[in-house]
Scaffold this motif. Structure first.
Motif, PDB file in Angstrom:
ATOM      1  N   ILE A 276      37.872  37.963  49.513  1.00 12.60           N
ATOM      2  CA  ILE A 276      39.292  37.564  49.533  1.00 12.60           C
ATOM      3  C   ILE A 276      39.809  37.629  50.968  1.00 12.60           C
ATOM      4  CG2 ILE A 276      41.629  38.151  48.744  1.00 12.60           C
ATOM      5  CD1 ILE A 276      40.325  39.228  46.154  1.00 12.60           C
ATOM      6  N   GLN A 277      40.302  36.484  51.469  1.00 14.86           N
ATOM      7  CA  GLN A 277      40.818  36.400  52.828  1.00 14.86           C
ATOM      8  C   GLN A 277      42.340  36.304  52.815  1.00 14.86           C
ATOM      9  OE1 GLN A 277      38.724  33.263  54.982  1.00 14.86           O
ATOM     10  NE2 GLN A 277      36.942  33.558  53.648  1.00 14.86           N
ATOM     11  N   GLU A 278      42.951  36.319  53.996  1.00 12.89           N
ATOM     12  CA  GLU A 278      44.412  36.297  54.096  1.00 12.89           C
ATOM     13  C   GLU A 278      45.007  35.073  53.398  1.00 12.89           C
ATOM     14  OE1 GLU A 278      48.110  37.661  54.720  1.00 12.89           O
ATOM     15  OE2 GLU A 278      46.235  38.767  55.034  1.00 12.89           O
ATOM     16  N   LYS A 279      44.355  33.931  53.534  1.00  5.77           N
ATOM     17  CA  LYS A 279      44.871  32.695  52.916  1.00  5.77           C
ATOM     18  C   LYS A 279      44.859  32.763  51.384  1.00  5.77           C
ATOM     19  CE  LYS A 279      40.372  30.313  53.004  1.00  5.77           C
ATOM     20  NZ  LYS A 279      40.149  30.334  51.543  1.00  5.77           N
ATOM     21  N   ASP A 280      44.070  33.685  50.832  1.00  2.00           N
ATOM     22  CA  ASP A 280      43.952  33.816  49.377  1.00  2.00           C
ATOM     23  C   ASP A 280      44.967  34.807  48.799  1.00  2.00           C
ATOM     24  OD1 ASP A 280      41.589  32.204  49.502  1.00  2.00           O
ATOM     25  OD2 ASP A 280      40.465  33.989  50.112  1.00  2.00           O
ATOM     26  N   ARG A 281      45.772  35.432  49.674  1.00  2.00           N
ATOM     27  CA  ARG A 281      46.641  36.511  49.211  1.00  2.00           C
ATOM     28  C   ARG A 281      48.023  35.997  48.790  1.00  2.00           C
ATOM     29  NH1 ARG A 281      43.733  39.639  53.453  1.00  2.00           N
ATOM     30  NH2 ARG A 281      42.348  41.014  52.271  1.00  2.00           N
ATOM     31  N   PHE A 282      48.745  36.868  48.073  1.00  2.00           N
ATOM     32  CA  PHE A 282      50.021  36.477  47.471  1.00  2.00           C
ATOM     33  C   PHE A 282      51.135  37.461  47.826  1.00  2.00           C
ATOM     34  CE2 PHE A 282      46.515  34.884  44.975  1.00  2.00           C
ATOM     35  CZ  PHE A 282      46.849  33.552  44.797  1.00  2.00           C
ATOM     36  N   ASP A 283      52.372  36.981  47.717  1.00  2.00           N
ATOM     37  CA  ASP A 283      53.539  37.808  48.027  1.00  2.00           C
ATOM     38  C   ASP A 283      53.942  38.687  46.846  1.00  2.00           C
ATOM     39  OD1 ASP A 283      54.344  36.545  50.697  1.00  2.00           O
ATOM     40  OD2 ASP A 283      54.247  34.803  49.382  1.00  2.00           O
ATOM     41  N   VAL A 284      53.781  38.145  45.630  1.00  2.00           N
ATOM     42  CA  VAL A 284      54.192  38.870  44.418  1.00  2.00           C
ATOM     43  C   VAL A 284      53.097  38.732  43.362  1.00  2.00           C
ATOM     44  CG1 VAL A 284      55.903  39.023  42.556  1.00  2.00           C
ATOM     45  CG2 VAL A 284      56.649  38.455  44.874  1.00  2.00           C
ATOM     46  N   ILE A 285      52.729  39.846  42.751  1.00  2.00           N
ATOM     47  CA  ILE A 285      51.766  39.819  41.638  1.00  2.00           C
ATOM     48  C   ILE A 285      52.436  40.441  40.416  1.00  2.00           C
ATOM     49  CG2 ILE A 285      49.590  40.787  40.763  1.00  2.00           C
ATOM     50  CD1 ILE A 285      48.439  40.481  43.577  1.00  2.00           C
ATOM     51  N   LEU A 286      52.402  39.710  39.318  1.00  2.00           N
ATOM     52  CA  LEU A 286      52.949  40.169  38.035  1.00  2.00           C
ATOM     53  C   LEU A 286      51.849  39.988  37.001  1.00  2.00           C
ATOM     54  CD1 LEU A 286      56.251  38.119  38.369  1.00  2.00           C
ATOM     55  CD2 LEU A 286      56.135  40.610  38.544  1.00  2.00           C
ATOM     56  N   ALA A 287      51.479  41.047  36.289  1.00  2.00           N
ATOM     57  CA  ALA A 287      50.332  40.905  35.387  1.00  2.00           C
ATOM     58  C   ALA A 287      50.281  41.982  34.312  1.00  2.00           C
ATOM     59  CB  ALA A 287      49.034  40.917  36.183  1.00  2.00           C
ATOM     60  N   ASN A 288      49.651  41.609  33.212  1.00  2.00           N
ATOM     61  CA  ASN A 288      49.295  42.537  32.136  1.00  2.00           C
ATOM     62  C   ASN A 288      47.818  42.291  31.835  1.00  2.00           C
ATOM     63  OD1 ASN A 288      49.029  44.097  29.833  1.00  2.00           O
ATOM     64  ND2 ASN A 288      50.098  42.644  28.503  1.00  2.00           N
ATOM     65  N   PRO A 289      46.916  42.841  32.664  1.00  2.00           N
ATOM     66  CA  PRO A 289      45.488  42.542  32.480  1.00  2.00           C
ATOM     67  C   PRO A 289      44.949  43.141  31.186  1.00  2.00           C
ATOM     68  CG  PRO A 289      45.773  44.315  34.065  1.00  2.00           C
ATOM     69  CD  PRO A 289      47.147  43.805  33.756  1.00  2.00           C
ATOM     70  N   PRO A 290      43.916  42.509  30.615  1.00  2.00           N
ATOM     71  CA  PRO A 290      43.326  43.061  29.387  1.00  2.00           C
ATOM     72  C   PRO A 290      42.705  44.419  29.646  1.00  2.00           C
ATOM     73  CG  PRO A 290      41.948  41.304  30.285  1.00  2.00           C
ATOM     74  CD  PRO A 290      43.208  41.305  31.076  1.00  2.00           C
ATOM     75  N   PHE A 291      42.929  45.377  28.734  1.00  2.00           N
ATOM     76  CA  PHE A 291      42.277  46.677  28.909  1.00  2.00           C
ATOM     77  C   PHE A 291      41.400  46.991  27.717  1.00  2.00           C
ATOM     78  CE2 PHE A 291      46.958  47.065  28.935  1.00  2.00           C
ATOM     79  CZ  PHE A 291      47.228  47.365  27.608  1.00  2.00           C
ATOM     80  N   GLY A 292      40.416  47.839  27.974  1.00  2.00           N
ATOM     81  CA  GLY A 292      39.489  48.215  26.908  1.00  2.00           C
ATOM     82  C   GLY A 292      38.207  47.417  26.941  1.00  2.00           C
ATOM     83  N   GLY A 293      38.249  46.226  27.577  1.00  2.00           N
ATOM     84  CA  GLY A 293      37.043  45.404  27.637  1.00  2.00           C
ATOM     85  C   GLY A 293      36.004  46.015  28.548  1.00  2.00           C
ATOM     86  N   LYS A 294      34.786  45.652  28.353  1.00  2.00           N
ATOM     87  CA  LYS A 294      33.704  46.180  29.183  1.00  2.00           C
ATOM     88  C   LYS A 294      33.046  45.035  29.944  1.00  2.00           C
ATOM     89  CE  LYS A 294      34.283  50.350  27.659  1.00  2.00           C
ATOM     90  NZ  LYS A 294      34.880  51.368  28.531  1.00  2.00           N
ATOM     91  N   GLU A 295      33.049  45.139  31.260  1.00  2.00           N
ATOM     92  CA  GLU A 295      32.428  44.104  32.081  1.00  2.00           C
ATOM     93  C   GLU A 295      30.990  44.470  32.413  1.00  2.00           C
ATOM     94  OE1 GLU A 295      33.205  41.159  32.922  1.00  2.00           O
ATOM     95  OE2 GLU A 295      35.305  41.058  32.289  1.00  2.00           O
ATOM     96  N   ARG A 296      30.162  43.424  32.542  1.00  2.00           N
ATOM     97  CA  ARG A 296      28.737  43.617  32.810  1.00  2.00           C
ATOM     98  C   ARG A 296      28.512  44.219  34.196  1.00  2.00           C
ATOM     99  NH1 ARG A 296      29.307  38.449  31.533  1.00  2.00           N
ATOM    100  NH2 ARG A 296      28.532  37.801  33.580  1.00  2.00           N
ATOM    101  N   LYS A 297      27.319  44.776  34.391  1.00  2.00           N
ATOM    102  CA  LYS A 297      26.966  45.445  35.651  1.00  2.00           C
ATOM    103  C   LYS A 297      27.093  44.507  36.846  1.00  2.00           C
ATOM    104  CE  LYS A 297      25.663  49.609  34.235  1.00  2.00           C
ATOM    105  NZ  LYS A 297      26.383  50.826  34.672  1.00  2.00           N
ATOM    106  N   GLU A 298      26.669  43.232  36.658  1.00  2.00           N
ATOM    107  CA  GLU A 298      26.723  42.317  37.804  1.00  2.00           C
ATOM    108  C   GLU A 298      28.161  42.021  38.230  1.00  2.00           C
ATOM    109  OE1 GLU A 298      25.598  39.608  34.208  1.00  2.00           O
ATOM    110  OE2 GLU A 298      25.265  41.673  34.880  1.00  2.00           O
ATOM    111  N   VAL A 299      29.097  42.055  37.274  1.00  2.00           N
ATOM    112  CA  VAL A 299      30.509  41.868  37.608  1.00  2.00           C
ATOM    113  C   VAL A 299      31.041  43.095  38.340  1.00  2.00           C
ATOM    114  CG1 VAL A 299      32.842  41.612  36.635  1.00  2.00           C
ATOM    115  CG2 VAL A 299      30.961  40.239  35.730  1.00  2.00           C
ATOM    116  N   GLN A 300      30.628  44.280  37.888  1.00  2.00           N
ATOM    117  CA  GLN A 300      31.073  45.522  38.524  1.00  2.00           C
ATOM    118  C   GLN A 300      30.636  45.599  39.985  1.00  2.00           C
ATOM    119  OE1 GLN A 300      30.384  49.151  36.240  1.00  2.00           O
ATOM    120  NE2 GLN A 300      30.244  47.967  34.342  1.00  2.00           N
TER     121      GLN A 300
END
Length: 483
Positions: A276-300
């Motif tokens: 993630i570079q400066e051009k990819d960044r944002f001024d405001v982030i609003l979110a309700n990410p999913p919780f409880g899910g399990k991500e694979r090792k390669e994603v981690q």
């Protein structure tokens, strides 16, 4: 104006064998609604071009336009039942001709920020679940009565669509996955105060509730043509992994006035945050990410703090995606504040050291219908370490449920007190020096609330029951002697 039409469409879907839940109803309504919207948009553009003597090139070719297959009309404007496809012919056309044609737009589009690309992406993911061509014909005729010409019509349709999303969220076991209560979203926006010209992002966009509400917040008052153009094209950004949610997000944003939403269909967590570079960044982030899910090792492996908990990976992504001075409001389960595992502790440390975690909103159980966990909202700014955390314990004074859900009045005090970090019976501040530097425990412990009585020892309770039983037996014995 359109409420009865929506109800009638749901009645048709309820009788359709291929549709078994609110999720199916919303999905199938969405693709028809999208094509009807697209037809109205194209007709409007064609008329505008004609008025200035310019030709207009339709996005959808003549053979596949709504007015050709979905709602053919006679010269007098009445529905032409003689030429309208129905029964098996209609299902075959939709499945073997229409959907493949629309899916092909993804390859033909000039870029992902075009409406052509969105058409291809939507119809590459969604499937027609109608099995009866007669039911589909009924639904199409009802859908044709909806209009997107005026702002008032679009506003009503967006409201009715929101109701569908809410019902879909309530029907699912994980209600919070599809629907974040709008009063909570509005309070989060009131605190973060997005401004025109800022880039607003939700990396777990769901049904786009945060972006739609942020749009409504920024749309208030008279805006110049340039400001409207900025709002349309360079303000709202999102990513969504699930196909159904992606389609609903696109449709929801279109109904709120964004013609070609900047929503990407991708797994946000598959991106290595070190890229993630400066051009990819944002001024405001609003979110309700999913919780409880399990991500694979390669994603981690994409994250410095390794964990299978999806929400914790998203939080790392959000911290990295904020610009210096950027603000965020993120819903997360309340156990994040006190979990003793290494990942939770390290993430709390990272949050406190790289951001100013200025506010924690503690939400009551039942805030998210269908979600069996308690949640908090973290409000933070990027670029300076935390010095003091202000807590607010939300207590609406009633049990939350389907018929007693969160409303704007419930959050009015929170928004008012948060502006000055004022202390009250429900709010207090904790200096970062008072936080344990080994565990970084951020638990919600209201110092203004009387300590609850400690739980009694089970043996003590059993002894008391035995004593009461003996006393009762003695009284009964005395009564028998009198009888």
């Amino acid at each position: 104006m359109f409420q009865q039409t929506f109800k009638n469409i749901d009645d048709v879907l309820w009788k359709e064998a291929g549709c078994s839940s609110e999720l199916d109803y919303t999905e199938q309504s969405s693709w028809m609604l999208f094509l009807k919207y697209l037809d109205d948009l194209e007709q409007e553009r064609a008329m505008a071009a004609e008025l200035v003597g310019k030709p207009y090139e339709f996005i959808i070719d003549g053979a596949h336009q709504w007015s050709k297959w979905a709602a053919p009309k006679k010269k007098d404007g009445s529905f032409d039942h003689d030429t309208a496809l129905t029964g098996d012919d209609l299902i075959e056309y939709v499945d073997t001709e229409l959907f493949p044609y629309l899916k092909g737009f993804r390859q033909r589009a000039t870029g992902p920020d075009t409406i052509e690309y969105k058409i291809g992406e939507i119809f590459g993911e969604i499937k027609n679940k109608f099995r009866s061509g007669y039911s589909l014909r009924d639904a199409l005729e009802l859908m044709d009565s909806l209009r997107f010409r005026s702002q008032k019509e679009k506003h009503e349709l967006s409201h009715l669509y929101e109701v569908k999303i809410k019902n879909m969220g309530n029907a699912g076991r994980n209600g919070g996955e599809y629907y974040t209560p709008r009063p909570l979203i509005r309070a989060m926006i009131e605190v973060t105060k997005p401004k025109l010209g800022e880039r607003i992002y939700d990396g777990a966009v769901g049904s786009a509730g945060f972006l739609c509400e942020a749009h409504d917040y920024l749309r208030k008052g008279e805006l110049t043509t340039s400001q409207l153009e900025t709002l349309q094209t360079r303000t709202f950004y999102g990513k969504e992994k699930k196909s159904l949610a992606y389609v609903i997000a696109i449709m929801n944003m279109i109904l709120h006035g964004i013609d070609a939403p900047n929503i990407i269909h991708t797994n946000t967590l598959a991106e290595n945050i070190s890229d993630i570079q400066e051009k990819d960044r944002f001024d405001v982030i609003l979110a309700n990410p999913p919780f409880g899910g399990k991500e694979r090792k390669e994603v981690q492996q994409n994250f410095p703090i390794k964990t299978g908990e999806t929400a914790f990976l998203f939080l790392q992504h959000f911290i990295k995606s904020l610009r210096a001075g950027g603000r965020a409001a993120v819903v997360i389960k309340n156990t994040f504040l006190s979990n003793s595992d290494n990942a939770s502790r390290a993430l709390r440390q990272e949050l406190l050291q790289s951001c100013n975690l200025h506010t924690v909103l503690d939400c009551p159980g039942g805030t998210f219908l269908g979600a069996g966990v308690k949640t908090v909202v973290l409000f933070f700014e990027k670029g300076a370490p935390t010095r003091k955390v202000w807590y607010y314990q939300l207590d609406p004074g009633r049990n939350m449920g389907k018929t007693n859900s969160l409303n704007d009045a419930d959050l009015k005090e929170f928004v008012a007190l948060q502006a000055s970090f004022a202390e009250s019976d429900k709010s207090w501040s904790v200096d970062v020096k008072e936080i344990d530097q080994a565990s970084f425990d951020l638990s919600v412990k209201n110092p203004n609330k009387a300590e609850e009585a400690a739980l009694r020892d089970p043996q003590e309770i059993l002894n008391e029951i035995a004593a009461l039983d003996a006393e009762s037996a003695e009284i009964l014995a005395g009564i028998r002697e009198l009888v």
